[in-house]
Design a protein around this motif. Structure first.
Motif, PDB file in Angstrom:
ATOM      1  N   ASP A 370       0.946  -1.296  -0.128  1.00  0.00           N
ATOM      2  CA  ASP A 370       0.208  -0.047  -0.168  1.00  0.00           C
ATOM      3  C   ASP A 370       0.497   1.131   0.224  1.00  0.00           C
ATOM      4  O   ASP A 370       0.482   2.323  -0.870  1.00  0.00           O
ATOM      5  N   HIS A 371       2.083   1.770   1.113  1.00  0.00           N
ATOM      6  CA  HIS A 371       3.213   2.364   0.456  1.00  0.00           C
ATOM      7  C   HIS A 371       3.686   2.629  -0.644  1.00  0.00           C
ATOM      8  O   HIS A 371       3.863   4.092  -1.016  1.00  0.00           O
ATOM      9  N   VAL A 372       3.880   1.642  -0.958  1.00  0.00           N
ATOM     10  CA  VAL A 372       4.560   2.001  -2.471  1.00  0.00           C
ATOM     11  C   VAL A 372       4.075   2.350  -3.643  1.00  0.00           C
ATOM     12  O   VAL A 372       4.076   2.880  -3.837  1.00  0.00           O
ATOM     13  N   ALA A 373       2.640   1.372  -3.547  1.00  0.00           N
ATOM     14  CA  ALA A 373       1.573   1.928  -4.205  1.00  0.00           C
ATOM     15  C   ALA A 373       0.811   3.341  -4.181  1.00  0.00           C
ATOM     16  O   ALA A 373       0.952   3.961  -5.069  1.00  0.00           O
ATOM     17  N   ALA A 374       1.304   4.054  -2.703  1.00  0.00           N
ATOM     18  CA  ALA A 374       1.013   5.761  -3.125  1.00  0.00           C
ATOM     19  C   ALA A 374       2.088   6.507  -3.289  1.00  0.00           C
ATOM     20  O   ALA A 374       1.995   7.450  -3.827  1.00  0.00           O
ATOM     21  N   LEU A 375       3.578   6.042  -3.222  1.00  0.00           N
ATOM     22  CA  LEU A 375       4.718   6.805  -3.462  1.00  0.00           C
ATOM     23  C   LEU A 375       4.225   6.927  -5.022  1.00  0.00           C
ATOM     24  O   LEU A 375       4.775   8.010  -5.492  1.00  0.00           O
ATOM     25  N   HIS A 376       4.211   5.195  -5.363  1.00  0.00           N
ATOM     26  CA  HIS A 376       3.675   5.176  -7.120  1.00  0.00           C
ATOM     27  C   HIS A 376       2.839   5.809  -7.161  1.00  0.00           C
ATOM     28  O   HIS A 376       3.045   6.131  -8.879  1.00  0.00           O
ATOM     29  N   ALA A 377       2.136   6.575  -7.497  1.00  0.00           N
ATOM     30  CA  ALA A 377       0.698   6.796  -7.875  1.00  0.00           C
ATOM     31  C   ALA A 377       0.847   9.155  -7.382  1.00  0.00           C
ATOM     32  O   ALA A 377      -0.035   9.334  -8.438  1.00  0.00           O
ATOM     33  N   ASP A 378       1.948   9.073  -6.275  1.00  0.00           N
ATOM     34  CA  ASP A 378       1.831  10.832  -5.928  1.00  0.00           C
ATOM     35  C   ASP A 378       3.087  11.409  -5.820  1.00  0.00           C
ATOM     36  O   ASP A 378       3.740  10.113  -4.605  1.00  0.00           O
ATOM     37  N   PRO A 379       3.755  11.454  -6.923  1.00  0.00           N
ATOM     38  CA  PRO A 379       5.249  12.441  -6.797  1.00  0.00           C
ATOM     39  C   PRO A 379       5.068  13.110  -5.637  1.00  0.00           C
ATOM     40  O   PRO A 379       6.621  13.734  -5.085  1.00  0.00           O
ATOM     41  N   GLU A 380       3.972  14.154  -5.473  1.00  0.00           N
ATOM     42  CA  GLU A 380       4.161  15.005  -4.185  1.00  0.00           C
ATOM     43  C   GLU A 380       4.563  14.375  -2.914  1.00  0.00           C
ATOM     44  O   GLU A 380       5.090  15.190  -1.989  1.00  0.00           O
ATOM     45  N   LEU A 381       3.896  12.901  -2.628  1.00  0.00           N
ATOM     46  CA  LEU A 381       4.541  12.858  -1.711  1.00  0.00           C
ATOM     47  C   LEU A 381       5.411  11.533  -1.347  1.00  0.00           C
ATOM     48  O   LEU A 381       6.291  12.368  -0.547  1.00  0.00           O
TER      49      LEU A 381
END
Length: 419
Positions: A370-381
């Protein structure tokens, strides 16, 4: 105090159970921090490297004296003696009367006033010099060896020392040692307590481990981690969103166990989310280790000259460590360039990052995915988490902060010497 010591500051003998001029590892990073911290207090450092490997006679601007470790036959004798004396087998690797005598001679030749011991392995040799000893134990071997994950997931118990053992003996010896880990853990516990009570200064890399040893030994234990300079930050938001870095030498069992976890659990969980994560493994490793991960989605670069540049080219850093103790230098290196870290709790142990703000932390493969997916989807994050992590490094684990601890350690050792 000798004329040499009084003119140029006290001489400190750093007793290292390794080739300090070899490729940088986490433990070498700790010793680098010690040398730089001690030198900034005005001390002169002379390093004794117990190694059969050749190399330069200078390291970090300080002289290096190379002494060969005992032969395999002498190690066998020392191992038997360790069993009788209720010491650890770790100590048998560097325990011989000849070596202790030579180290004492080097200390006298250079006018050393205190000794820094590199872990349990060098404690007896440092103690035999008769000088005040700063015992830097790195991590708690007793806890590491007692870990089920360490025993079950570790096929490289001898670490870098494996190369010194005849190839035909490696597997039989490792099988024997694996069965003895429970005994080694118990003996390491006794030795850690004894060292904490006898050394002038005892130190560990992790704050929490230092407090546990302090409470159980009744003696003061310092936390002296490795320090990493903040480097030019990259822009993880501009990197390939499916790119991740992993850093670690492959002769260390917990790193192999982490990569197996990535291969067998994390990558499949990500593929179910439609993400084909490309993991670049940075660090030395032999063909045997690399062969295990062929066709797994992992690529291996080996040792790199410019680590910062290699890390800056990724969206994230993963540290799914399942066993082991101490502070992970690999995580500090990634924080130094503003790379967001996705880790298990052990992966960030001893580093004061906060989940969701300066790192992303989880126990299970699904939550890590889930964390990897969040970073994958959101460059600003990725940019936000990376920048916050870099600030943690600057505030807590930069040289300016850690040097103060080494100054205090040396002051205590010098006072003990005067007494």
């Amino acid at each position: 105090m000798t004329a040499q010591s009084s003119a140029a500051g006290p001489v400190v003998l750093l007793l290292a159970a390794r080739n300090v001029t070899a490729a940088r590892t986490g433990r070498i990073a700790v010793l680098e921090t010690a040398v730089r911290g001690l030198r900034r207090t005005g001390a002169r450092v002379v390093t004794v490297a117990i190694t059969a490997e050749p190399g330069p006679g200078e390291w970090l601007g300080c002289p290096v004296v190379r002494l060969r470790p005992p032969s395999l036959i002498r190690m066998g004798v020392a191992a038997c003696a360790s069993i009788v004396l209720r010491r650890t087998l770790n100590e048998a690797l560097f325990d011989s009367a000849r070596l202790r005598t030579r180290i004492t001679e080097v200390a006298r030749e250079h006018g050393a006033m205190t000794v820094v011991a590199d872990g349990i392995r060098t404690w007896e040799a440092a103690r035999s010099t008769g000088l005040p000893v700063i015992a830097h134990l790195d991590d708690l071997l007793s806890e590491r060896y007692a870990s089920t994950e360490f025993a079950d997931g570790n096929n490289s118990l001898f670490g870098y020392f494996r190369s010194h053992i005849p190839s035909g003996l490696v597997r039989p010896l490792e099988a024997v040692v694996k069965r003895l880990l429970w005994l080694e853990a118990r003996r390491a516990r006794r030795r850690e307590l004894a060292i904490a009570r006898e050394a002038v200064v005892t130190a560990l890399t992790g704050e929490a481990e230092a407090r546990r040893l302090e409470a159980s030994s009744g003696s003061r234990v310092m936390a002296l981690p490795m320090a990493v300079e903040p480097r030019e930050p990259g822009d993880p938001g501009n990197a390939d969103p499916a790119s991740a870095a992993f850093l670690g030498v492959l002769h260390y069992g917990p790193n192999i166990a982490a990569l197996r976890f990535v291969r067998d659990e994390l990558l499949p969980a990500l593929r179910q989310r439609g993400i084909d994560l490309k993991v670049t493994v940075i660090g030395q490793g032999g063909p045997e280790q690399r062969e295990e991960f062929l066709r797994s989605g992992l690529s291996f670069t080996g040792y790199v000259d410019d680590l910062s540049e290699a890390l800056r080219g990724h969206r994230m850093f993963i540290s799914p460590i399942l066993s082991g103790t101490g502070v992970k230098t690999k995580v500090l290196d990634s924080l130094s360039v503003g790379l967001p870290v996705v880790a298990t709790p052990l992966g960030i142990a001893g580093i004061p990052v906060e989940d969701g703000r300066s790192a992303l932390v989880a126990d299970s493969a699904e939550e890590l995915a889930d964390h990897v997916a969040a970073l994958h989807a959101d460059p600003e994050l990725a940019r936000t988490i990376g920048a916050a992590g870099r600030n943690v490094l600057i505030e807590h684990l930069s040289p300016a902060t850690v040097d103060e601890g080494w100054h205090d350690a040396l002051s205590e050792a010098m006072k003990a010497g005067q007494r």
